[in-house]
Scaffold this motif. Structure first.
Motif, PDB file in Angstrom:
ATOM      1  N   ASN A 170       0.823  -1.206   0.000  1.00  0.00           N
ATOM      2  CA  ASN A 170       0.000   0.000   0.000  1.00  0.00           C
ATOM      3  C   ASN A 170       0.863   1.265   0.000  1.00  0.00           C
ATOM      4  O   ASN A 170       0.608   2.186  -0.776  1.00  0.00           O
ATOM      5  CB  ASN A 170      -0.947  -0.002   1.203  1.00  0.00           C
ATOM      6  CG  ASN A 170      -1.822   1.224   1.177  1.00  0.00           C
ATOM      7  OD1 ASN A 170      -2.431   1.540   0.157  1.00  0.00           O
ATOM      8  ND2 ASN A 170      -1.853   1.950   2.280  1.00  0.00           N
ATOM      9  N   ALA A 211       3.235   5.696  -3.053  1.00  0.00           N
ATOM     10  CA  ALA A 211       4.424   6.456  -3.467  1.00  0.00           C
ATOM     11  C   ALA A 211       4.444   6.604  -4.990  1.00  0.00           C
ATOM     12  O   ALA A 211       4.769   7.679  -5.519  1.00  0.00           O
ATOM     13  CB  ALA A 211       5.688   5.752  -2.983  1.00  0.00           C
ATOM     14  N   LYS A 258       1.699   6.329  -6.968  1.00  0.00           N
ATOM     15  CA  LYS A 258       0.493   7.081  -7.358  1.00  0.00           C
ATOM     16  C   LYS A 258       0.653   8.587  -7.130  1.00  0.00           C
ATOM     17  O   LYS A 258       0.220   9.400  -7.936  1.00  0.00           O
ATOM     18  CB  LYS A 258      -0.677   6.539  -6.534  1.00  0.00           C
ATOM     19  CG  LYS A 258      -2.039   7.025  -6.959  1.00  0.00           C
ATOM     20  CD  LYS A 258      -3.153   6.113  -6.440  1.00  0.00           C
ATOM     21  CE  LYS A 258      -3.331   6.189  -4.939  1.00  0.00           C
ATOM     22  NZ  LYS A 258      -4.592   5.582  -4.495  1.00  0.00           N
ATOM     23  N   TYR A 259       1.287   8.969  -6.006  1.00  0.00           N
ATOM     24  CA  TYR A 259       1.330  10.388  -5.638  1.00  0.00           C
ATOM     25  C   TYR A 259       2.668  11.060  -5.971  1.00  0.00           C
ATOM     26  O   TYR A 259       3.020  12.075  -5.401  1.00  0.00           O
ATOM     27  CB  TYR A 259       1.017  10.572  -4.152  1.00  0.00           C
ATOM     28  CG  TYR A 259      -0.390  10.117  -3.806  1.00  0.00           C
ATOM     29  CD1 TYR A 259      -1.487  10.818  -4.296  1.00  0.00           C
ATOM     30  CD2 TYR A 259      -0.611   8.998  -3.014  1.00  0.00           C
ATOM     31  CE1 TYR A 259      -2.780  10.396  -3.999  1.00  0.00           C
ATOM     32  CE2 TYR A 259      -1.891   8.572  -2.711  1.00  0.00           C
ATOM     33  CZ  TYR A 259      -2.988   9.274  -3.207  1.00  0.00           C
ATOM     34  OH  TYR A 259      -4.254   8.858  -2.931  1.00  0.00           O
ATOM     35  N   GLY A 288       3.514  15.217  -1.734  1.00  0.00           N
ATOM     36  CA  GLY A 288       3.596  15.460  -0.288  1.00  0.00           C
ATOM     37  C   GLY A 288       2.218  15.744   0.326  1.00  0.00           C
ATOM     38  O   GLY A 288       1.193  15.698  -0.352  1.00  0.00           O
ATOM     39  N   ILE A 289       2.238  16.017   1.620  1.00  0.00           N
ATOM     40  CA  ILE A 289       0.973  16.280   2.331  1.00  0.00           C
ATOM     41  C   ILE A 289       1.156  17.559   3.145  1.00  0.00           C
ATOM     42  O   ILE A 289       2.203  17.748   3.768  1.00  0.00           O
ATOM     43  CB  ILE A 289       0.621  15.110   3.282  1.00  0.00           C
ATOM     44  CG1 ILE A 289       0.537  13.793   2.507  1.00  0.00           C
ATOM     45  CG2 ILE A 289      -0.696  15.349   4.019  1.00  0.00           C
ATOM     46  CD1 ILE A 289       1.444  12.744   3.034  1.00  0.00           C
ATOM     47  N   ALA A 322      -5.008  15.546  -3.273  1.00  0.00           N
ATOM     48  CA  ALA A 322      -5.132  14.214  -3.886  1.00  0.00           C
ATOM     49  C   ALA A 322      -6.495  13.997  -4.520  1.00  0.00           C
ATOM     50  O   ALA A 322      -6.764  12.915  -5.047  1.00  0.00           O
ATOM     51  CB  ALA A 322      -4.870  13.146  -2.833  1.00  0.00           C
ATOM     52  N   THR A 341      -9.447   5.775  -2.247  1.00  0.00           N
ATOM     53  CA  THR A 341     -10.606   5.603  -1.353  1.00  0.00           C
ATOM     54  C   THR A 341     -10.366   6.171   0.049  1.00  0.00           C
ATOM     55  O   THR A 341     -11.284   6.298   0.842  1.00  0.00           O
ATOM     56  CB  THR A 341     -10.920   4.102  -1.183  1.00  0.00           C
ATOM     57  OG1 THR A 341      -9.753   3.475  -0.656  1.00  0.00           O
ATOM     58  CG2 THR A 341     -11.324   3.465  -2.484  1.00  0.00           C
ATOM     59  N   GLY A 342      -9.115   6.430   0.372  1.00  0.00           N
ATOM     60  CA  GLY A 342      -8.807   6.899   1.728  1.00  0.00           C
ATOM     61  C   GLY A 342      -8.855   5.776   2.757  1.00  0.00           C
ATOM     62  O   GLY A 342      -8.957   6.024   3.961  1.00  0.00           O
ATOM     63  N   LEU A 391      -4.230   3.525   3.973  1.00  0.00           N
ATOM     64  CA  LEU A 391      -3.320   3.802   5.099  1.00  0.00           C
ATOM     65  C   LEU A 391      -3.929   3.401   6.428  1.00  0.00           C
ATOM     66  O   LEU A 391      -3.221   2.952   7.329  1.00  0.00           O
ATOM     67  CB  LEU A 391      -2.936   5.288   5.126  1.00  0.00           C
ATOM     68  CG  LEU A 391      -1.888   5.713   4.102  1.00  0.00           C
ATOM     69  CD1 LEU A 391      -1.565   7.193   4.274  1.00  0.00           C
ATOM     70  CD2 LEU A 391      -0.620   4.889   4.241  1.00  0.00           C
ATOM     71  N   ASN A 392      -5.247   3.568   6.528  1.00  0.00           N
ATOM     72  CA  ASN A 392      -5.916   3.164   7.774  1.00  0.00           C
ATOM     73  C   ASN A 392      -5.774   1.653   7.965  1.00  0.00           C
ATOM     74  O   ASN A 392      -5.461   1.176   9.063  1.00  0.00           O
ATOM     75  CB  ASN A 392      -7.393   3.564   7.715  1.00  0.00           C
ATOM     76  CG  ASN A 392      -8.148   3.168   8.967  1.00  0.00           C
ATOM     77  OD1 ASN A 392      -8.805   2.147   8.988  1.00  0.00           O
ATOM     78  ND2 ASN A 392      -7.996   3.960  10.020  1.00  0.00           N
ATOM     79  N   PHE A 403       7.410   7.276   4.304  1.00  0.00           N
ATOM     80  CA  PHE A 403       6.610   6.456   5.226  1.00  0.00           C
ATOM     81  C   PHE A 403       7.527   5.413   5.844  1.00  0.00           C
ATOM     82  O   PHE A 403       8.354   4.823   5.143  1.00  0.00           O
ATOM     83  CB  PHE A 403       5.460   5.758   4.476  1.00  0.00           C
ATOM     84  CG  PHE A 403       4.329   6.677   4.163  1.00  0.00           C
ATOM     85  CD1 PHE A 403       4.381   7.534   3.069  1.00  0.00           C
ATOM     86  CD2 PHE A 403       3.197   6.716   4.976  1.00  0.00           C
ATOM     87  CE1 PHE A 403       3.333   8.398   2.788  1.00  0.00           C
ATOM     88  CE2 PHE A 403       2.150   7.572   4.696  1.00  0.00           C
ATOM     89  CZ  PHE A 403       2.214   8.421   3.610  1.00  0.00           C
TER      90      PHE A 403
END
Ligand code: ADP
Length: 401
Positions: A300, A305, A307-308, A336-337, A355, A361-362, A365-366, A391
């Motif tokens: 994930n 990494a 994808k963004y 970045g965020i 993003a 879907t968000g 990471l959860n 990460f």
């Protein structure tokens, strides 16, 4: 016989047969006369009493005080009750005490002052009062107990109510989440499905042999979108399992280095925009873990990494297996965020503002965080908006799994 003497005799005869205990004492407190009721009450004979001082008829604790009071009474005699403001007791011949009310009056006889005391036995009154006080205190005790019981009942009711409220809230959250899921699924599925459809339509049209490159481009696009759909579906599945608490941890010795290299090969095959993935692996190539959980978390953050991050940029992965455990870092030079959003990153359904135009879907990471925590580890991020993110997954050794 003087008039006063007559009056004293008159008094005596008046009190002689009275039911009220009566005594007369002189200035020194010596008893001059007592009636039968007085002897009966205190248990003395008249003869005995006539040798006594009135002070002796009081319990020891009252005597000293009484002596002073008696003297001041003689200085300014008046009709009043004795022992006002406190409970008065008389001492009987057997040493026991009897609660009494004493009324005082006085007469002059031959220029000498005599004090007449009317003594009323108030044993019954005192007993009734004590009974009443006992009843009162029992009543108070019962009221207190009842209040306590009521408080406990109210407390239980409040607790039940708040538990119900929590359960309702949970139910509502679950309902909200389900409808969110449906919205998300229909939204996230539409884009890859329409891409797949349009690529399939185009492939159909590229019939010439020399159009092989175009066909391959669209076949890759289909593959990558099917991959996206599979990821979304498996995220949904993992999320559902985590929610229901049915994830089990199966630790076994695995070829970690091989696993990561194979994963990277798959990622690399799907990269079309020149991104480069580098791996730096240090330490033992084997590791004891649950590879389904750890693999999901690693994949994930690597797929994020990719994808963004921007075209042709580099993604560096470092894996360190040491005596302390395992550390995996995935560093990209992507979007970045923002600092104010980092803290929400591992929350379910959270997607950063920058993003929104990128599919997601968000949930990933959860899920990764929960999987890593099930392995006794942690996942963290360092990021600068516009520059990139790192990460880090850390799983300490000997974590009693
Ligand atoms: P998804 O990627 O499906 O949206 P994730 O849970 O994997 O869901 O990620 C949550 C959010 O965190 C993403 O939407 C994105 O805003 C942000 N994010 C995750 N990884 C990165 C990264 N490497 N660079 C920048 N943003 C990231």
């Amino acid at each position: 016989m003087s008039i006063e003497k007559d009056s004293l005799t008159l008094y005596f005869s008046a009190f002689k047969h009275s039911k009220e205990a009566t005594l007369i004492s002189n200035k020194k407190g010596q008893l001059v006369t007592v009636n039968k009721s007085c002897c009966d009450l205190l248990g003395y004979t008249k003869e005995e009493m006539l040798t006594m001082n009135v002070d002796e008829l009081l319990p020891h604790r009252f005597q000293k005080d009484h002596h002073h009071r008696r003297e001041s009474y003689y200085k300014s005699p008046q009709n009043r009750s004795m022992g006002e403001g406190y409970e008065l007791y008389a001492k009987k011949s057997d040493g026991t005490e009897v609660p009494v009310n004493v009324g005082l009056t006085h007469i002059q006889e031959n220029g000498e002052l005599y004090v007449i005391a009317f003594i009323i036995d108030i044993t019954q009154q005192v007993e009734s009062r004590l009974k009443l006080e006992k009843l009162n205190s029992e009543l108070e005790q019962r009221v207190a107990e009842r209040t306590q019981e009521l408080a406990t009942i109210i407390n239980t009711l409040e607790k039940t109510e708040s538990e119900l409220r929590v359960a309702l809230l949970k139910e509502k959250e679950l309902g909200d989440m389900k409808s969110r899921f449906v919205t998300l699924a229909s939204h996230e599925f539409r884009t890859p499905l329409s891409t797949i459809l349009s690529s399939a339509n185009l492939i159909e049209k590229y019939t010439q042999t020399e159009q092989q490159a175009k066909r391959e481009k669209h076949i890759n696009r289909i593959k990558s979108n099917v991959g996206n759909l599979t990821t979304i579906l498996s995220d949904f599945l993992s999320f559902e399992k985590l929610q229901n608490g049915v994830i089990t941890v199966n630790i076994e010795e695995i070829e970690l280095k091989n696993f990561i290299e194979n994963s990277l090969d798959e990622f690399k095959q799907n990269i079309v925009d020149g991104k480069v993935i580098k791996l730096d692996y240090t330490g033992d190539s084997c590791y004891k873990t649950d590879i389904t959980l750890l693999g999901n978390a690693i994949n994930n953050i690597i797929s994020n990494a990719i994808k963004y991050s921007r075209e042709n940029s580099e993604i560096s992965i470092s894996v360190t297996v040491s005596e302390y455990g395992l550390e995996i870092q995935v560093k990209d030079n992507g979007i970045g965020i923002s600092a104010d959003e980092v803290k929400y990153l591992f929350t379910q359904f959270f997607r950063a503002k920058n993003a929104t135009n990128i599919q997601g879907t968000g949930l990933g990471l959860n899920i990764s965080r929960q999987f890593v925590e099930l392995l006794g580890g942690t996942i963290s991020v360092q990021s600068i908006e516009g520059k990139g993110s790192t990460f880090t997954i850390t799983i300490p050794k000997n974590n009693e799994l």
